[in-house]
Design an enzyme around this catalytic site. Structure first.
Site, PDB file in Angstrom:
ATOM      1  N   ARG A  85       1.126  -1.218  -0.263  1.00  0.00           N
ATOM      2  CA  ARG A  85      -0.403  -0.236  -0.155  1.00  0.00           C
ATOM      3  C   ARG A  85       0.584   1.063  -0.138  1.00  0.00           C
ATOM      4  O   ARG A  85       1.677   1.346   0.957  1.00  0.00           O
ATOM      5  CB  ARG A  85      -0.963  -0.431   1.229  1.00  0.00           C
ATOM      6  CG  ARG A  85      -1.646   1.133   1.260  1.00  0.00           C
ATOM      7  CD  ARG A  85      -2.967   1.367   2.271  1.00  0.00           C
ATOM      8  NE  ARG A  85      -3.026   2.848   2.694  1.00  0.00           N
ATOM      9  CZ  ARG A  85      -3.424   3.657   3.180  1.00  0.00           C
ATOM     10  NH1 ARG A  85      -2.947   3.374   4.609  1.00  0.00           N
ATOM     11  NH2 ARG A  85      -3.871   4.915   3.256  1.00  0.00           N
ATOM     12  N   HIS A 131      -3.023  10.850   0.318  1.00  0.00           N
ATOM     13  CA  HIS A 131      -2.828  11.025   1.808  1.00  0.00           C
ATOM     14  C   HIS A 131      -1.808  12.212   2.351  1.00  0.00           C
ATOM     15  O   HIS A 131      -0.675  12.425   2.665  1.00  0.00           O
ATOM     16  CB  HIS A 131      -1.703   9.808   2.046  1.00  0.00           C
ATOM     17  CG  HIS A 131      -1.368   9.006   2.963  1.00  0.00           C
ATOM     18  ND1 HIS A 131      -1.325   7.590   3.715  1.00  0.00           N
ATOM     19  CD2 HIS A 131      -1.031   9.473   4.276  1.00  0.00           C
ATOM     20  CE1 HIS A 131      -1.229   7.396   5.070  1.00  0.00           C
ATOM     21  NE2 HIS A 131      -0.690   8.381   5.448  1.00  0.00           N
ATOM     22  N   ASN A 175      -6.620   8.949   2.284  1.00  0.00           N
ATOM     23  CA  ASN A 175      -6.544   8.091   3.926  1.00  0.00           C
ATOM     24  C   ASN A 175      -7.111   9.227   4.883  1.00  0.00           C
ATOM     25  O   ASN A 175      -6.238  10.466   4.916  1.00  0.00           O
ATOM     26  CB  ASN A 175      -5.139   8.313   3.835  1.00  0.00           C
ATOM     27  CG  ASN A 175      -4.106   7.888   5.514  1.00  0.00           C
ATOM     28  OD1 ASN A 175      -4.351   6.130   5.730  1.00  0.00           O
ATOM     29  ND2 ASN A 175      -3.399   8.447   6.327  1.00  0.00           N
ATOM     30  N   GLU A 176      -7.944   8.280   5.794  1.00  0.00           N
ATOM     31  CA  GLU A 176      -8.022   9.170   7.499  1.00  0.00           C
ATOM     32  C   GLU A 176      -8.064  10.699   7.661  1.00  0.00           C
ATOM     33  O   GLU A 176      -7.676  11.656   8.051  1.00  0.00           O
ATOM     34  CB  GLU A 176      -6.945   9.482   8.153  1.00  0.00           C
ATOM     35  CG  GLU A 176      -6.313   7.559   8.172  1.00  0.00           C
ATOM     36  CD  GLU A 176      -5.163   7.745   9.962  1.00  0.00           C
ATOM     37  OE1 GLU A 176      -4.352   9.089  10.199  1.00  0.00           O
ATOM     38  OE2 GLU A 176      -4.601   6.964   9.932  1.00  0.00           O
ATOM     39  N   ASN A 313      -7.210   2.076   9.760  1.00  0.00           N
ATOM     40  CA  ASN A 313      -6.152   2.167  10.614  1.00  0.00           C
ATOM     41  C   ASN A 313      -6.614   2.362  11.500  1.00  0.00           C
ATOM     42  O   ASN A 313      -7.504   3.029  12.175  1.00  0.00           O
ATOM     43  CB  ASN A 313      -5.610   3.757  10.485  1.00  0.00           C
ATOM     44  CG  ASN A 313      -5.587   3.562   8.545  1.00  0.00           C
ATOM     45  OD1 ASN A 313      -5.092   2.636   7.449  1.00  0.00           O
ATOM     46  ND2 ASN A 313      -4.870   5.198   7.681  1.00  0.00           N
ATOM     47  N   TYR A 315      -4.738   1.935  15.854  1.00  0.00           N
ATOM     48  CA  TYR A 315      -2.948   1.953  16.434  1.00  0.00           C
ATOM     49  C   TYR A 315      -3.627   1.222  17.647  1.00  0.00           C
ATOM     50  O   TYR A 315      -2.813   0.786  18.957  1.00  0.00           O
ATOM     51  CB  TYR A 315      -2.748   2.882  16.338  1.00  0.00           C
ATOM     52  CG  TYR A 315      -1.907   3.068  15.569  1.00  0.00           C
ATOM     53  CD1 TYR A 315      -1.088   2.601  14.421  1.00  0.00           C
ATOM     54  CD2 TYR A 315      -3.250   4.250  13.749  1.00  0.00           C
ATOM     55  CE1 TYR A 315      -0.440   2.606  13.339  1.00  0.00           C
ATOM     56  CE2 TYR A 315      -2.192   4.144  12.581  1.00  0.00           C
ATOM     57  CZ  TYR A 315      -0.747   3.665  12.529  1.00  0.00           C
ATOM     58  OH  TYR A 315      -0.657   3.433  10.600  1.00  0.00           O
ATOM     59  N   GLU A 377      -3.826  -0.167   7.926  1.00  0.00           N
ATOM     60  CA  GLU A 377      -2.904   0.258   9.225  1.00  0.00           C
ATOM     61  C   GLU A 377      -3.096  -0.381  10.057  1.00  0.00           C
ATOM     62  O   GLU A 377      -4.072  -0.104  10.443  1.00  0.00           O
ATOM     63  CB  GLU A 377      -2.416   2.235   8.640  1.00  0.00           C
ATOM     64  CG  GLU A 377      -2.289   2.606   7.686  1.00  0.00           C
ATOM     65  CD  GLU A 377      -1.925   3.977   7.948  1.00  0.00           C
ATOM     66  OE1 GLU A 377      -1.463   4.867   9.346  1.00  0.00           O
ATOM     67  OE2 GLU A 377      -1.921   5.043   6.976  1.00  0.00           O
TER      68      GLU A 377
HETATM   69  C1  PNW Z   1      -1.412   7.923  10.557  1.00  0.00           C
HETATM   70  N1  PNW Z   1      -3.866   9.323  16.166  1.00  0.00           N
HETATM   71  O1  PNW Z   1      -1.623   9.039  11.227  1.00  0.00           O
HETATM   72  C2  PNW Z   1      -1.174   7.861   8.677  1.00  0.00           C
HETATM   73  O2  PNW Z   1      -1.940   7.789   7.909  1.00  0.00           O
HETATM   74  C3  PNW Z   1       0.220   7.548   8.657  1.00  0.00           C
HETATM   75  O3  PNW Z   1       0.178   8.170   7.993  1.00  0.00           O
HETATM   76  C4  PNW Z   1       1.039   7.783   9.615  1.00  0.00           C
HETATM   77  O4  PNW Z   1       2.317   8.220   8.992  1.00  0.00           O
HETATM   78  C5  PNW Z   1       0.925   7.000  10.967  1.00  0.00           C
HETATM   79  O5  PNW Z   1      -0.582   6.833  11.292  1.00  0.00           O
HETATM   80  C6  PNW Z   1       1.449   6.682  12.296  1.00  0.00           C
HETATM   81  O6  PNW Z   1       1.106   7.732  13.064  1.00  0.00           O
HETATM   82  C7  PNW Z   1      -2.577   9.013  12.488  1.00  0.00           C
HETATM   83  O7  PNW Z   1      -3.405  10.935  16.791  1.00  0.00           O
HETATM   84  C8  PNW Z   1      -1.773  10.056  13.324  1.00  0.00           C
HETATM   85  O8  PNW Z   1      -4.823   8.555  16.872  1.00  0.00           O
HETATM   86  C9  PNW Z   1      -2.754  10.648  14.202  1.00  0.00           C
HETATM   87  C10 PNW Z   1      -3.333   9.338  15.146  1.00  0.00           C
HETATM   88  C11 PNW Z   1      -3.116   8.355  14.150  1.00  0.00           C
HETATM   89  C12 PNW Z   1      -3.147   7.660  13.081  1.00  0.00           C
END
Ligand code: PNW
Length: 483
Positions: A85, A131, A175-176, A313, A315, A377
């Site tokens: 991706r 993105h 993206n996001e 995505n 985390y 992601e």
């Molecule tokens: C993603 N949060 O962004 C992006 O798609 C990527 O480009 C980035 O490098 C990656 O996560 C890591 O940060 C995020 O604050 C930015 O929860 C912030 C958050 C989540 C995803």
């Protein structure tokens, strides 16, 4: 439903896809190579002597993937990835952002070389059209706050489908959007927004229309011959009710998920924003017309049903509880507060590591939207000191991927793909190079930008090859046969 903390041995369904992700501004460099146009991230990172970025760095060179893409392909091949991706830089393909002003043959040639190198190794290209980089001329006309961007994006999408769609079968529009519609840098502003939110809701309205335009162009002009799929990637963390036995906390969880994920997924599936969002933002806009725009009858039909799949995505997780709305901003509009738990593990950059939340989120999305889910992601950020022996990241991947297996096996969630962020350490936006998400290390002090596998790259190679976690006590096991 079986909820359990135990590790689940088993493999993923046949055809499950494994891959890794990057984005153009974060890795390519070559910011002014050939006839590439300037974009908002070139501008934002250079502005104010670099003070917008934690380490005053920028993506001028980054991982130099504009020249070293073959090394990236080699890493993917060595890891046994099924797909890669990556994103297109709009202003590299269309320097001014407007197709009427011309398309860059150098930009098209670069992505053709990358796509062909991937396919030569049996790796599917999986392209994100946007993105976070807006061509500067379009930004100067208002960017995502001006509806003129919708047709410029649609024209750019058509150029991409036309140039690459004979070989590319997986597309993401955005993206996001939640992140970029709420970010100061998206509006070229250094100071925090004035509340209550207006700009994010205008931005989202244009993003949703732009997605729908691109999807319909693909569907009518290209899908009949190219046979690919197109979705959007939404970011969402799990919102765990702080008090599981309190109905108000459970209701707050639903509001949190609809104000983050439903905001986008609802219009693209039903033609309208989530009812709870409509109700709350309308009620809080009593001074004037609602801050949340409404799709008219034509747009309602036009945006409805424009997802072949949902990209996710994710985390982390957080606790959610009700608020009286006085906390402002989008959480205030949603009447929610968020907290974290001191007992949760933290990644090297402080994000909460809560594997069970990933399963709950996948299951919630599955039950709410009934669309195939592609995890686009998931990953773990750390500081430079972590080095190559990245045990925190390895533990993270093992636990999160296992929770994804539980979502599929126990909860019947329709998850089709998993993408680790990121293939390589890269420019982490406002954190510059101070945060590393790569499973392959990049030495940014060396002009050659050498890449070296970390422990997590070796671990993912095995998970990909095994298609999950075969039970060491059984000669063969699969998700279908594991209870
Ligand atoms: C993603 N949060 O962004 C992006 O798609 C990527 O480009 C980035 O490098 C990656 O996560 C890591 O940060 C995020 O604050 C930015 O929860 C912030 C958050 C989540 C995803």
């Amino acid at each position: 439903r079986k909820v359990d903390d135990e590790f689940l041995y088993g493999t993923f369904p046949d055809g499950f896809m494994w891959g890794l992700a990057t984005s153009s501004y974060q890795i390519e460099g070559g910011w002014n190579a050939d006839d590439k146009g300037e974009n908002t991230w070139d501008f934002w990172s250079h502005q104010n002597d670099g003070a917008n970025i934690a380490d005053r760095s920028n993506g001028d060179v980054a991982c130099d993937s504009y020249h070293k893409y073959q090394e990236d392909v080699k890493l993917l091949k060595n890891m046994g990835a099924n797909f890669y991706r990556f994103s297109l830089s709009w202003s590299r393909v269309v320097p001014s952002g407007k197709v009427a002003n011309g398309v860059s043959s150098a930009g098209i040639a670069y992505y053709n070389k990358l796509i062909d190198a991937l396919l030569a190794e049996g790796i599917e290209p999986f392209i994100t059209l946007y993105h976070w980089e807006t061509p500067l001329g379009i930004q100067e006309e208002g960017g995502w706050l001006s509806d003129g961007i919708v047709e410029h994006f649609a024209d750019y999408a058509r150029v991409a489908f036309d140039a690459f769609g004979d070989r590319v079968k997986f597309w993401l529009s955005f993206n996001e959007p939640y992140i970029f519609c709420l970010a100061n840098w998206n509006y070229g502003e250094r100071s925090p927004f004035i509340e209550p939110p207006v700009k994010p809701y205008i931005c989202s309205h244009n993003v949703i229309k732009a997605h729908a335009r691109a999807w319909r162009i693909y569907d009518t002009e290209f899908r009949p011959t190219q046979n690919g799929k197109m979705g959007i990637t939404l970011n969402c963390d799990w919102a765990e009710p702080k008090d599981q036995s309190d109905a108000e906390h459970i209701a707050a969880k639903e509001r949190a998920l609809h104000f983050k994920f439903g905001w986008w997924a609802h219009p693209l599936t039903t033609g309208a924003y989530p009812p709870i969002m409509r109700e709350l933002v309308d009620a809080k806009s009593i001074e004037r017309e609602s801050r949340l725009p409404t799709f008219d009858a034509v747009w309602t039909e036009y945006v409805k049903g424009t997802l072949d799949f949902i990209g996710l995505n994710s985390y982390s997780s957080y606790y959610v509880l009700p608020s009286d709305g006085s906390n402002g901003w989008v959480n205030g509009d949603a009447n929610i507060l968020s907290e974290s738990d001191g007992s949760w593990n933290r990644s090297g950059i402080g994000w909460s590591v809560v594997p069970y939340g990933f399963r709950k989120l996948l299951t919630w999305i599955h039950e709410e939207y009934k669309l195939p889910i592609y995890v686009t992601e998931n990953g773990y950020g750390a500081r430079e000191a972590e080095g190559l022996d990245d045990t925190g990241r390895q533990n993270y991947y093992r636990a999160y991927i296992n929770e994804m297996l539980k979502a599929i096996v126990y909860d019947k969630a329709d998850v089709r793909a998993y993408t680790a962020w990121s293939l390589i350490d890269n420019f982490e936006w406002t954190q510059g190079y101070t945060a590393r998400f790569g499973v392959n290390y990049v030495d940014f002090n060396d002009p050659e930008r050498p890449r070296t596998p970390k422990g997590s790259a070796i671990q993912l190679t095995k998970i990909f090859a095994d298609n999950g976690f075969p039970d060491p006590l059984q000669s063969s096991s699969s998700a279908q046969t594991t209870p």
